[in-house]
Design a protein around this motif. Structure first.
Motif, PDB file in Angstrom:
ATOM      1  N   THR A  24       0.845  -1.211   0.000  1.00  0.00           N
ATOM      2  CA  THR A  24       0.000   0.000   0.000  1.00  0.00           C
ATOM      3  C   THR A  24       0.879   1.260   0.000  1.00  0.00           C
ATOM      4  O   THR A  24       2.079   1.188   0.293  1.00  0.00           O
ATOM      5  N   ASP A  25       0.236   2.387  -0.264  1.00  0.00           N
ATOM      6  CA  ASP A  25       0.986   3.651  -0.201  1.00  0.00           C
ATOM      7  C   ASP A  25       1.063   4.188   1.228  1.00  0.00           C
ATOM      8  O   ASP A  25       1.579   5.273   1.461  1.00  0.00           O
ATOM      9  N   ALA A  26       0.547   3.381   2.186  1.00  0.00           N
ATOM     10  CA  ALA A  26       0.615   3.810   3.596  1.00  0.00           C
ATOM     11  C   ALA A  26       1.817   3.185   4.299  1.00  0.00           C
ATOM     12  O   ALA A  26       1.965   3.317   5.511  1.00  0.00           O
ATOM     13  N   GLY A  27       2.623   2.435   3.543  1.00  0.00           N
ATOM     14  CA  GLY A  27       3.800   1.810   4.150  1.00  0.00           C
ATOM     15  C   GLY A  27       3.531   0.392   4.611  1.00  0.00           C
ATOM     16  O   GLY A  27       4.351  -0.487   4.426  1.00  0.00           O
ATOM     17  N   HIS A  29       2.264  -3.421   4.668  1.00  0.00           N
ATOM     18  CA  HIS A  29       1.881  -4.467   3.714  1.00  0.00           C
ATOM     19  C   HIS A  29       1.176  -5.584   4.473  1.00  0.00           C
ATOM     20  O   HIS A  29       1.307  -5.692   5.697  1.00  0.00           O
ATOM     21  N   GLY A  30       0.429  -6.402   3.740  1.00  0.00           N
ATOM     22  CA  GLY A  30      -0.267  -7.536   4.360  1.00  0.00           C
ATOM     23  C   GLY A  30       0.026  -8.798   3.586  1.00  0.00           C
ATOM     24  O   GLY A  30       0.315  -8.759   2.387  1.00  0.00           O
ATOM     25  N   VAL A  31      -0.066  -9.950   4.276  1.00  0.00           N
ATOM     26  CA  VAL A  31       0.261 -11.234   3.664  1.00  0.00           C
ATOM     27  C   VAL A  31      -0.924 -12.183   3.826  1.00  0.00           C
ATOM     28  O   VAL A  31      -1.509 -12.280   4.909  1.00  0.00           O
ATOM     29  N   GLY A  32      -1.276 -12.882   2.724  1.00  0.00           N
ATOM     30  CA  GLY A  32      -2.366 -13.871   2.757  1.00  0.00           C
ATOM     31  C   GLY A  32      -1.936 -15.167   2.092  1.00  0.00           C
ATOM     32  O   GLY A  32      -1.075 -15.163   1.211  1.00  0.00           O
ATOM     33  N   LEU A  93      -5.611  -8.167   3.664  1.00  0.00           N
ATOM     34  CA  LEU A  93      -6.239  -6.877   3.990  1.00  0.00           C
ATOM     35  C   LEU A  93      -6.507  -6.750   5.489  1.00  0.00           C
ATOM     36  O   LEU A  93      -6.321  -5.671   6.070  1.00  0.00           O
ATOM     37  N   TRP A  94      -6.925  -7.843   6.131  1.00  0.00           N
ATOM     38  CA  TRP A  94      -7.101  -7.806   7.598  1.00  0.00           C
ATOM     39  C   TRP A  94      -5.750  -7.573   8.281  1.00  0.00           C
ATOM     40  O   TRP A  94      -5.671  -6.865   9.295  1.00  0.00           O
ATOM     41  N   ASP A  95      -4.709  -8.166   7.725  1.00  0.00           N
ATOM     42  CA  ASP A  95      -3.352  -7.974   8.281  1.00  0.00           C
ATOM     43  C   ASP A  95      -2.973  -6.484   8.211  1.00  0.00           C
ATOM     44  O   ASP A  95      -2.494  -5.893   9.196  1.00  0.00           O
ATOM     45  N   ILE A  96      -3.248  -5.878   7.052  1.00  0.00           N
ATOM     46  CA  ILE A  96      -2.945  -4.446   6.882  1.00  0.00           C
ATOM     47  C   ILE A  96      -3.764  -3.610   7.866  1.00  0.00           C
ATOM     48  O   ILE A  96      -3.233  -2.723   8.538  1.00  0.00           O
ATOM     49  N   LYS A  97      -5.062  -3.902   7.964  1.00  0.00           N
ATOM     50  CA  LYS A  97      -5.927  -3.079   8.831  1.00  0.00           C
ATOM     51  C   LYS A  97      -5.460  -3.155  10.281  1.00  0.00           C
ATOM     52  O   LYS A  97      -5.407  -2.139  10.982  1.00  0.00           O
ATOM     53  N   ALA A  98      -5.103  -4.349  10.725  1.00  0.00           N
ATOM     54  CA  ALA A  98      -4.646  -4.502  12.118  1.00  0.00           C
ATOM     55  C   ALA A  98      -3.297  -3.805  12.320  1.00  0.00           C
ATOM     56  O   ALA A  98      -3.063  -3.182  13.363  1.00  0.00           O
ATOM     57  N   LYS A  99      -2.421  -3.885  11.304  1.00  0.00           N
ATOM     58  CA  LYS A  99      -1.130  -3.183  11.425  1.00  0.00           C
ATOM     59  C   LYS A  99      -1.350  -1.672  11.500  1.00  0.00           C
ATOM     60  O   LYS A  99      -0.704  -0.978  12.290  1.00  0.00           O
ATOM     61  N   LEU A 100      -2.263  -1.166  10.662  1.00  0.00           N
ATOM     62  CA  LEU A 100      -2.529   0.279  10.676  1.00  0.00           C
ATOM     63  C   LEU A 100      -3.118   0.705  12.017  1.00  0.00           C
ATOM     64  O   LEU A 100      -2.848   1.808  12.507  1.00  0.00           O
TER      65      LEU A 100
END
Ligand code: KDG
Ligand code: MG
Length: 402
Positions: A24-27, A29-32, A93-100
């Motif tokens: 993502t452009d937010a820095g 990343h997520g893994v599935g 995407l859940w990985d990204i959301k939780a990281k954010l």
């Protein structure tokens, strides 16, 4: 916020895995995980050719909308390849959301419902003595729940039993090996195994058995009744479940608890089984059933009908699915048990992870996200190798269920 790139990484550290890495452009990343045993390249192509181009530029925070975009929007619904691909994106995407959010995934799902996750291990042997010894070893290592499988006299290979000192998990041949099956000998032998396991391990250890879809509903009813004195935690996949109504026969005839669903990929595969309370545990898992977004729906339906989760956790699901599953297990109110089949050392280094095993339980760790990543440069050192599950035939040559 935008998805800038999605890498589809196919690697084989000990066995094949398909991984989607969403950038993502937010820095963050997520893994599935999109691994589908023996059909890995079909999922990789589905992702690369049909999913990735549609997602670049989309907002990664819109998980629900992206799920429906990939499911409803494709017009062609369900199926293992599609649902494994959707799961790979959804979990990333859940990985990204939780990281954010700066929190472990279980917090985002609703927080802990328990302190640790009960797991079961695989105990097996070429004969009953070996299987009992293996189960005793697992008990010493802390496991409180053990699945028992053993060789059947007269059959050269039996599901769940390793040969030649290799780990059990049989997608090991460039073309499918052929195994022979005899239902009568199996039905005769398995109750003897569980009589020995129960007397050897005592009343406290939870005992499980996987039939691997090989019986008819009536034969499954017979086995369930024969196993009742040994108070199993569950009898798994006693018959193929495409015909969900057929499970009424098994249910009416035995009180041995039933677990079904490692081959399911959507709520529609288990709707009747759950709504009629024909099973006790649903084995559908995050990696093959559309990810966290869809698995949550299955779990909520199950909760209404006294059915608990028992996620498939064999080594053909990557550490990414294991990590996501452990967060889900820690949260989900109607948790039952989690399968734990440790990955090889090679797999573990390619997928660094925060989860841990201790004293018969696992915990997902406190890292933001689901706590599992992929080391891309290491993964590149393990190229894909074609590998298939065996097929199973009756002794007259008829192709049977595997
Ligand atoms: O890919 C098939 C395996 O995951 C499966 O055979 C393992 O039955 C299995 C189990 O219960 O773990
Ligand atoms: Mg199974």
């Amino acid at each position: 916020m935008k998805i800038t790139a999605i890498k589809v990484i196919v690697c084989s550290p000990g066995r094949n895995f398909v991984t989607a890495k969403v950038e993502t452009d937010a820095g963050a990343h997520g893994v599935g995980d999109g691994t589908l045993n023996g059909r890995e390249l079909a999922v990789a192509a589905y992702l690369r050719d049909h999913v990735v181009p549609c997602l670049i530029g989309r907002d990664p925070r819109r998980i629900e909308d992206i799920w429906h975009y990939l499911y409803r929007g494709a017009y062609w619904r369900r199926g293992p390849v599609t649902m494994a691909a959707i799961a790979a994106i959804d979990v990333a995407l859940w990985d990204i959301k939780a990281k954010l959010a700066g929190m472990p995934l279980y917090q985002l799902l609703g927080g802990r419902s328990r302190d640790r996750v009960l797991v079961y291990a695989h105990g097996h042997g070429a004969d009953i003595d070996e299987a009992v010894d293996d189960a005793l070893r697992l008990r010493e290592r802390g496991y409180r729940a053990i699945r028992g499988q053993c060789g059947i006299p007269g059959l050269a290979r039996t599901y769940g039993v390793p040969v030649d000192g290799k780990d059990y998990e049989p997608a090991d041949a460039p073309l499918p090996a052929e195994h022979a099956w005899n239902t009568g000998r199996y039905l005769e032998h398995v109750p003897k195994l569980f009589e020995r396991l129960r007397s050897g391990l005592g009343p406290e250890v939870a005992l499980l058995h996987d039939v691997h879809h090989r019986l008819t509903p009536n034969e499954a009813a017979q086995l369930g009744r024969a196993l009742e004195p040994f108070r199993l935690f569950w009898m798994e996949d006693p018959a193929p479940a495409e015909n969900q109504a057929a499970f009424r026969r098994i249910r009416e005839m035995t009180t041995t608890p039933i677990a079904v669903g490692e081959v399911f990929n959507s709520i529609h595969d288990c709707h009747q089984l759950i709504a009629e309370q024909l099973i006790d545990y649903v084995r559908a898992n995050i990696g093959h059933s559309g990810g966290i977004t869809h698995m949550r729906r299955i779990a909520h339906l199950a909760e209404l009908h006294h059915v608990r989760t028992g996620f498939h956790g064999a080594t053909d699901l990557s550490p990414v699915t294991m990590g996501a599953a452990l967060h889900f297990d820690l949260w989900v109110p109607n948790f039952g048990i989690q399968e734990h089949m440790p990955h090889s050392a090679e797999t573990d280094v390619v997928f660094p992870h925060a989860y841990r095993f201790a004293d018969g339980y696992m915990t997902p760790g406190e890292a933001p996200g689901h706590g599992v990543d992929i080391d891309e440069s290491l993964a590149a050192k393990f190229p894909y190798r074609r590998a298939y599950l065996p097929v199973n035939r009756l002794e007259d040559g008829t192709l049977w269920h595997w």
